[in-house]
Design an enzyme around this catalytic site. Sequence first.
Site, mmCIF file in Angstrom:
data_model
loop_
_atom_site.group_PDB
_atom_site.id
_atom_site.type_symbol
_atom_site.label_atom_id
_atom_site.label_comp_id
_atom_site.label_asym_id
_atom_site.label_seq_id
_atom_site.Cartn_x
_atom_site.Cartn_y
_atom_site.Cartn_z
ATOM 1 N N ASN A 160 0.849 -1.194 0.000
ATOM 2 C CA ASN A 160 0.000 0.000 0.000
ATOM 3 C C ASN A 160 0.883 1.243 0.000
ATOM 4 O O ASN A 160 2.094 1.142 -0.110
ATOM 5 C CB ASN A 160 -0.934 -0.033 1.226
ATOM 6 C CG ASN A 160 -0.145 -0.147 2.514
ATOM 7 O OD1 ASN A 160 0.563 0.765 2.904
ATOM 8 N ND2 ASN A 160 -0.228 -1.308 3.161
ATOM 9 N N ASP B 278 -3.691 -6.499 4.254
ATOM 10 C CA ASP B 278 -4.737 -7.404 4.731
ATOM 11 C C ASP B 278 -4.587 -8.808 4.165
ATOM 12 O O ASP B 278 -5.048 -9.772 4.751
ATOM 13 C CB ASP B 278 -6.113 -6.831 4.360
ATOM 14 C CG ASP B 278 -6.395 -5.565 5.150
ATOM 15 O OD1 ASP B 278 -6.041 -5.544 6.336
ATOM 16 O OD2 ASP B 278 -6.920 -4.588 4.569
ATOM 17 N N LYS C 191 9.573 -16.059 -11.134
ATOM 18 C CA LYS C 191 8.825 -14.881 -11.576
ATOM 19 C C LYS C 191 7.618 -15.308 -12.420
ATOM 20 O O LYS C 191 7.777 -16.112 -13.359
ATOM 21 C CB LYS C 191 9.767 -13.992 -12.396
ATOM 22 C CG LYS C 191 9.176 -12.666 -12.726
ATOM 23 C CD LYS C 191 10.148 -11.821 -13.527
ATOM 24 C CE LYS C 191 9.408 -10.665 -14.150
ATOM 25 N NZ LYS C 191 10.070 -10.112 -15.297
ATOM 26 N N ASP D 95 -4.849 -10.555 12.058
ATOM 27 C CA ASP D 95 -4.919 -9.188 12.582
ATOM 28 C C ASP D 95 -4.014 -9.124 13.806
ATOM 29 O O ASP D 95 -4.296 -9.752 14.830
ATOM 30 C CB ASP D 95 -6.363 -8.822 12.937
ATOM 31 C CG ASP D 95 -6.491 -7.327 13.167
ATOM 32 O OD1 ASP D 95 -5.783 -6.806 14.049
ATOM 33 O OD2 ASP D 95 -7.270 -6.679 12.448
ATOM 34 N N ILE D 96 -2.932 -8.375 13.686
ATOM 35 C CA ILE D 96 -1.902 -8.375 14.741
ATOM 36 C C ILE D 96 -2.453 -7.782 16.035
ATOM 37 O O ILE D 96 -2.306 -8.351 17.115
ATOM 38 C CB ILE D 96 -0.648 -7.597 14.280
ATOM 39 C CG1 ILE D 96 -0.121 -8.207 12.971
ATOM 40 C CG2 ILE D 96 0.423 -7.625 15.353
ATOM 41 C CD1 ILE D 96 0.998 -7.412 12.325
ATOM 42 N N PHE E 45 -4.715 2.571 14.549
ATOM 43 C CA PHE E 45 -5.036 3.578 13.544
ATOM 44 C C PHE E 45 -6.116 3.020 12.626
ATOM 45 O O PHE E 45 -6.052 1.861 12.241
ATOM 46 C CB PHE E 45 -3.790 3.942 12.719
ATOM 47 C CG PHE E 45 -2.954 5.003 13.375
ATOM 48 C CD1 PHE E 45 -2.211 4.711 14.510
ATOM 49 C CD2 PHE E 45 -2.923 6.301 12.873
ATOM 50 C CE1 PHE E 45 -1.461 5.681 15.139
ATOM 51 C CE2 PHE E 45 -2.171 7.285 13.495
ATOM 52 C CZ PHE E 45 -1.436 6.974 14.629
ATOM 53 N N LYS F 108 -10.529 -4.833 18.123
ATOM 54 C CA LYS F 108 -9.075 -4.989 18.262
ATOM 55 C C LYS F 108 -8.587 -4.683 19.670
ATOM 56 O O LYS F 108 -7.389 -4.743 19.941
ATOM 57 C CB LYS F 108 -8.368 -4.082 17.250
ATOM 58 C CG LYS F 108 -8.653 -4.475 15.797
ATOM 59 C CD LYS F 108 -8.030 -3.501 14.831
ATOM 60 C CE LYS F 108 -8.502 -3.782 13.414
ATOM 61 N NZ LYS F 108 -7.409 -4.166 12.520
#
Length: 420
Positions: free
Chosen positions: A223, A292, A302, A319-320, A336, A354
Site C-alpha cells: 500500500n 490485509d 517470476k 490481525d496483529i 489507527f 481490536k
Amino acid sequence: MESTERNPRRVVLGVSGSIAAYKAAEIIRLFRKARVDVHVVMTPSAQRFIAPLTLGTLSGHPVTVDMFAAETGGAYMEWGREEKGGIAHIQASRESELIVVAPATGNLIGKVAHGIADEPLSTMILASSVRVLFAPAMNTRMWENPATQANVRALIGRGYRFVDPEEGDLACGEFGRGKMAEPREIVDQALRLLGPGRPELPAVLVTAGRTEEALDPVRYVSNRSSGKMGFAIAEAARDLGYPVTLVHGAVSEPLPLGIERVEARTALAMMQALKKLSKSHPILIMAAAVADYRAEKPSKSKIASGKKGLAIDLAPNPDILEGLARDRAGRITVGFALETGGGLARAREKMRRKGCDLMVMNDPTRPGSAFGGDTNEVVLLRYDGGEERLPLMTKYEVAREILARIELLATAPARKGKKK
Ligand code: C5P
C-alpha cells in the site's frame, strides 16, 4: 512529561580541521531536530574550513574558539547563559552528557590518545569525564597508518567510542577508507549513547510503514503508507524521554534517529516481532499499514507476463492488534483506522474488536492528510466512547496529542488493572 523539554539534552560538538568540517552544520541541525542543545568547540584549523559564525548561528550559542577567553575577555559558553570570562574548556563540558568530535582528524585523535591539550577541543576532552564519540575523517593512508590505528585502539581501550569512517571518494582525489560517516549515522549513534531521557517511563513500541507480501521473487502486494506518522510518534516519544522501539516495514522516508529499530517486512514477520517485544513494552502504538492479504503460495519463480485471466489465491493476514489484545495484561494499545469518507462507526467497531484504548481515525482523501505528507487531520476515539476531532496539524503535533492522551490513560484509575 514536560521536564525533558525544560531540561534539554546537552551535547558538545567538537570540530577539528578536516574538509568534512562543513558537515558539522548538518550534525547540529539533526541534533536540534531531536531537541538536543549543542555547544560547539572548534580547533584553530577547523575555523579555516568553516566559520564559527555559521556553527554558532545554527547552534544558537557562541562557539568556543579561544582557550584564553578569561584572559582576553572573550565570550565563553555556559549552558543557558552566555558570559564574559571564565574557564571555557571546563565550563562547557561540565553540564553536557556527551562530547561528539566530528570530524576528528588524525592529529586530534593522536593528541587525545597522548594527553596533549594545546587548543580548546583537546583541552576540553582532557579536562572532562563525560563520554566522547569520535567520527574520524582523514586521508586513507593517515587512517591506516599504524600510529593512528594504535591511537584509536588505545582510546577504545579507555572507553572512548568511534563511528568508523566509510570507504568513498576522498577530497584528496583518492578512493578509500577515511570519509567521515554520514551526519545521520553520527547523530544516531550519539543519541543511542545518550539513551532515553527518562528511562523510568514505560517503554513505547511503535510500528510504522507498510508490509510487503510477496507474490513472486520480484513482485508484492502493498500500500502507499510512507511511515511518516509512525516515525513522528517514535520521535515525539523519544523527545519526551520515553524508551522507544520502532518496528517498521517498508518505508519511504529516512528512519528516525536514536531509536531501537527492528525491520519486519511482512505481516507475519511483524506479528512475530511484536509478540516478542510487546512483553517488555507497556505501550503499543500500531501505526503500520499491515497488508490485509498475502499470497497463499508465493511463486518461487517470476510469474510470466501475458497470462490471460491470471488468478492468484490470497490468504487473509492475521490481525496483529486483535491477536495481541487477547493477552494484553495492562498494556495501553493505540490503533489507527484509515477510513475514506466518514467511517466513524467503522473505526469505533474496529477499536472494540481490536481491543484498543484509543483509535486514531484519519482519511487520506482529505486535504492535508495525504500519504507521505507532513500534516494530518485526525479524530481520536476513546474506549469509553469519547471522541475528539483535532484540527489539521503536523504529524509531530498529532503524535504529541496521542502521547498526551496515553499519559492520561496510564493514570486513569477506572481503566487500570481492568484488562486481562
Ligand atoms: O482493519 P484496519 O486495517 O483498518 O485496522 C487498522 C489498525 O489495525 C492499524 O492500527 C493497523 O496497524 C492494525 N492492523 C493489524 N493487523 C492487520 C491489519 C491492521 O494490527 N492485519
